[in-house]
Write a protein that holds these residues in place. Structure first.
Motif, mmCIF file in Angstrom:
data_model
loop_
_atom_site.group_PDB
_atom_site.id
_atom_site.type_symbol
_atom_site.label_atom_id
_atom_site.label_comp_id
_atom_site.label_asym_id
_atom_site.label_seq_id
_atom_site.Cartn_x
_atom_site.Cartn_y
_atom_site.Cartn_z
ATOM 1 N N ARG A 1 0.833 -1.212 0.000
ATOM 2 C CA ARG A 1 0.000 0.000 0.000
ATOM 3 C C ARG A 1 0.864 1.257 0.000
ATOM 4 N N SER A 2 1.926 1.242 0.805
ATOM 5 C CA SER A 2 2.820 2.400 0.857
ATOM 6 C C SER A 2 3.472 2.646 -0.497
ATOM 7 N N THR B 1 0.868 3.964 -2.940
ATOM 8 C CA THR B 1 0.587 5.373 -2.660
ATOM 9 C C THR B 1 1.723 6.261 -3.147
ATOM 10 N N LYS C 1 1.200 6.744 -6.708
ATOM 11 C CA LYS C 1 0.098 7.678 -6.961
ATOM 12 C C LYS C 1 0.538 9.124 -6.755
ATOM 13 N N PRO D 1 -2.158 12.825 -2.883
ATOM 14 C CA PRO D 1 -2.514 11.946 -1.758
ATOM 15 C C PRO D 1 -1.366 11.635 -0.798
ATOM 16 N N ARG E 1 -1.158 12.039 2.391
ATOM 17 C CA ARG E 1 -1.590 11.524 3.695
ATOM 18 C C ARG E 1 -2.144 10.109 3.639
ATOM 19 N N ASP E 2 -2.114 9.488 2.486
ATOM 20 C CA ASP E 2 -2.645 8.132 2.363
ATOM 21 C C ASP E 2 -1.698 7.066 2.910
ATOM 22 N N SER E 3 -0.456 7.404 3.185
ATOM 23 C CA SER E 3 0.470 6.440 3.799
ATOM 24 C C SER E 3 1.526 7.179 4.613
ATOM 25 N N LYS F 1 3.829 10.605 3.763
ATOM 26 C CA LYS F 1 3.828 11.708 4.729
ATOM 27 C C LYS F 1 5.259 12.101 5.081
#
Length: 99
Positions: free
Chosen positions: A48-49, A52, A55, A84, A86-88, A92
């Protein structure tokens, strides 16, 4: 994160350049091959990280293309679009390095 400064001088000028290097360790990624994917939760989190991060890079690329296209065509278009970060946790941490 390592921050550095390079100072150089010429005949009349003092040039100062700043830089930063961020080292990121995706905890557990080195064990994935050994464990044969036994820890699916950790694997999913790492994936996921990384997705992201892809992305974010894609969104920044699209933002840059839109901005340069509007500049070439003398169109006043806001380059503000949602990125995005803040999605991972990974994105961040890298937000100020990515753009």
């Amino acid at each position: 994160t390592i921050k550095f400064q390079i100072v150089s001088t010429s005949e009349k000028n003092l040039n100062v350049e700043h830089g930063k290097i961020a080292f990121v360790d995706l905890a557990g990624s080195e064990r994935l091959k050994k464990s044969h994917m036994k820890n699916e939760r950790e694997t999913a989190s790492i994936n996921r990280s990384l997705m992201t991060l892809g992305k974010v890079i894609n969104a920044l690329s699209q933002q840059s293309k839109s901005f340069h296209s509007s500049m070439q065509n003398n169109i006043n278009v806001s380059s503000e679009s949602w990125i995005p970060y803040r999605d991972s946790t990974l994105t961040k941490l890298l937000m100020d390095s990515l753009g």
